[in-house]
Structure formats: structure tokens, C-alpha cells
Design an enzyme around this catalytic site. Sequence first.
Site, PDB file in Angstrom:
ATOM      1  N   ASN A 188     -10.844  -2.463  -5.497  1.00 38.67           N
ATOM      2  CA  ASN A 188     -10.089  -1.496  -6.310  1.00 38.67           C
ATOM      3  C   ASN A 188     -10.742  -1.237  -7.669  1.00 38.67           C
ATOM      4  OD1 ASN A 188      -6.842  -2.627  -5.056  1.00 38.67           O
ATOM      5  ND2 ASN A 188      -8.091  -0.904  -4.358  1.00 38.67           N
ATOM      6  N   ASP A 218       0.829  -1.212   0.000  1.00 37.68           N
ATOM      7  CA  ASP A 218       0.000   0.000   0.000  1.00 37.68           C
ATOM      8  C   ASP A 218       0.863   1.262   0.000  1.00 37.68           C
ATOM      9  OD1 ASP A 218      -2.394   1.390  -0.003  1.00 37.68           O
ATOM     10  OD2 ASP A 218      -2.547   1.433   2.173  1.00 37.68           O
TER      11      ASP A 218
HETATM   12  C1  IPE Z   1      -5.351  -2.650  -0.272  1.00 35.47           C
HETATM   13  O1  IPE Z   1      -5.055  -1.312  -0.383  1.00 35.47           O
HETATM   14  C2  IPE Z   1      -5.290  -3.304  -1.614  1.00 35.47           C
HETATM   15  C3  IPE Z   1      -3.961  -3.439  -2.195  1.00 35.47           C
HETATM   16  C4  IPE Z   1      -2.825  -3.072  -1.668  1.00 35.47           C
HETATM   17  C5  IPE Z   1      -3.940  -4.059  -3.490  1.00 35.47           C
HETATM   18  P1  IPE Z   1      -6.196  -0.199  -0.500  1.00 35.47           P
HETATM   19  O2  IPE Z   1      -5.486   1.100  -0.600  1.00 35.47           O
HETATM   20  O3  IPE Z   1      -7.127  -0.550  -1.593  1.00 35.47           O
HETATM   21  O4  IPE Z   1      -6.950  -0.348   0.883  1.00 35.47           O
HETATM   22  P2  IPE Z   1      -7.804   0.703   1.713  1.00 35.47           P
HETATM   23  O5  IPE Z   1      -8.815   1.273   0.785  1.00 35.47           O
HETATM   24  O6  IPE Z   1      -6.848   1.743   2.177  1.00 35.47           O
HETATM   25  O7  IPE Z   1      -8.381  -0.070   2.845  1.00 35.47           O
HETATM   26  C1  IPE Z   2      -1.509   0.350  -3.339  1.00 39.17           C
HETATM   27  O1  IPE Z   2      -1.326   1.706  -3.340  1.00 39.17           O
HETATM   28  C2  IPE Z   2      -1.739  -0.229  -4.706  1.00 39.17           C
HETATM   29  C3  IPE Z   2      -3.115  -0.622  -4.961  1.00 39.17           C
HETATM   30  C4  IPE Z   2      -4.103  -0.586  -4.115  1.00 39.17           C
HETATM   31  C5  IPE Z   2      -3.423  -1.099  -6.285  1.00 39.17           C
HETATM   32  P1  IPE Z   2      -2.552   2.712  -3.326  1.00 39.17           P
HETATM   33  O2  IPE Z   2      -2.917   3.030  -4.736  1.00 39.17           O
HETATM   34  O3  IPE Z   2      -3.662   2.234  -2.471  1.00 39.17           O
HETATM   35  O4  IPE Z   2      -1.836   3.965  -2.669  1.00 39.17           O
HETATM   36  P2  IPE Z   2      -2.481   4.951  -1.603  1.00 39.17           P
HETATM   37  O5  IPE Z   2      -2.932   4.124  -0.447  1.00 39.17           O
HETATM   38  O6  IPE Z   2      -3.618   5.662  -2.282  1.00 39.17           O
HETATM   39  O7  IPE Z   2      -1.343   5.848  -1.255  1.00 39.17           O
HETATM   40 MG    MG Z   3      -4.096   2.450  -0.508  1.00 42.40          MG
END
Ligand code: IPE
Ligand code: IPE
Ligand code: MG
Length: 233
Positions: A59, A11
Site C-alpha cells: 500500500n 477491503d
Molecule cells: C489488501 O487490500 C490490504 C488491506 C486491506 C490493508 P488491497 O486493496 O491493497 O489489495 P489488492 O491490491 O486488491 O490485492
Molecule cells: C482497503 O480498502 C483499505 C486499505 C487497503 C488501506 P481499499 O482502499 O483497498 O479499497 P478499494 O479496494 O480500492 O475499494
Molecule cells: Mg482494495
Amino acid sequence: MYNLHVAIIMDGNGRWAQRRGLPRTAGHIEGAKAVNEVVETAARAGIRALTLYAFSADNWGRPNTEVAALMRLLRRYLMTETGRCIEQSIRINIIGRRDRLSQSLVHAIEQSERLTASCTGMHLRIAVDYSAQYSIVEAARRAGADLDVDSNRFQELLDEVDHSAAPAGAVDLLIRTGAEKRLSDFLLWQCAYAELFFADCMWPEFGESGLRAALDYYAARQRRFGKVAEAGS
Ligand code: IPE
Ligand code: IPE
Ligand code: MG
């Protein structure tokens, strides 16, 4: 050295980019580059299975352009890294739903899995369109009226639902980068007794030193599985 199943919620790509005044997709590109270093470190450390959360079922709710960029990066990752995985005897397996992925991505997944099927080193599992709640509900549905189902059989059903090519079993160490302390619907069943490691850095910054710190943290834990600690341990 480690007979471990490590799972990582990668993340923080978006925030990594935003802090640099870049679009979120630039963070995903950097995040994809960061995967190699962690995979290679894990393989060298002798980790048995590494499950990476790349794209959650939730996502899909992100803007179309971001979803498309993530799907492109996944496909590119599989196409460019499969050869390197073969060299390191890493077996690739994508877990999650496949019915909502594009044909070209499913094709790339099948090809990477086929080409690395006989690799005997680390089992690299990448979770795409994954939701632990979906998997549990679907496994329960498949168990149907089978009153003999126990937790081992249920785990087999989960592996089937997830397209898990070889059983990876319980998660020993769950890592989340990006300074959030939540599971976001990842491997809820498999993490029953997982040790949890939360890193404040964003995923593109985690790298070899981050994984080594997490493994050191794990090595210092005493796992009890509900029992009492043995004398002298
Ligand atoms: C979890 O991260 C999913 C992945 C890392 C693929 P998210 O960024 O989607 O999770 P939330 O929304 O912060 O819980
Ligand atoms: C994790 O990074 C990757 C995916 C969830 C695909 P994020 O895209 O959630 O990054 P933040 O949490 O918005 O910084
Ligand atoms: Mg995230």
C-alpha cells in the site's frame, strides 16, 4: 464462546467512497469508524484474537495523499480507542514493520501497547506495513543455519519479526470484504488451515451483521486438518 483467531482483510473503502462520488479518503474515514463495531462484536462473542489488515507493505505504492491519510487515521484510532480498549480489557498489538513508520506513529503504537499490555480479554492485532512474504523471508534469515528449526520454532521467529507481543497462532477464520477472493500477502503461513469467508459488501458496510454471518458460516464447517471425519461428527 469462541476460542478463535479471526483475521480480516478490510477491503473496499475506496470503492465504497467512489460509488458515492466521494474521494477515496472519505472511504477510509468511514472504514476506520466501522472498525469499532466489529471489534466490539468480536470481543462480546468471546473471540480470542482478532487480526485486522489495515495497511499492507504494497500500500506504500498508493498516492502520497492517500498514504498520509491512512497513517493519520491509524494514529488517531490508537489515540482515541486505547481508552475504550482498556475498558473492555482488549489488548492492542500492531504487527508488521516499524522501521518505515513515522516517529509519531511508532510512539502512539508503543503507548497503546504499553497501556493495554495487562488486558486479559481479546487480543486485537492490527497489521500495518505488513507483508507475509517479508516476514517469512526475514524469519528464515533469522533461523540461519539452525537445522533444528521446526514449524513451532519458525512460528516463534515469525512472531518476533512481526512484533507480535503474544503468540496468536494459526488463523481459524479468514474474512475478506470488498468482493475480491485473494490473500494479498496477508498471514500466508498462519492461514494454512484457515476457513475462508468472502463478503461481497465493502468494508464500511460489513459491521456486526457481517461478522455474525461469518461466525455462523464458520460454526457450520467441519475442520479435518487432513484427517478423515470422525464417525458421527
Ligand atoms: C489488501 O487490500 C490490504 C488491506 C486491506 C490493508 P488491497 O486493496 O491493497 O489489495 P489488492 O491490491 O486488491 O490485492
Ligand atoms: C482497503 O480498502 C483499505 C486499505 C487497503 C488501506 P481499499 O482502499 O483497498 O479499497 P478499494 O479496494 O480500492 O475499494
Ligand atoms: Mg482494495
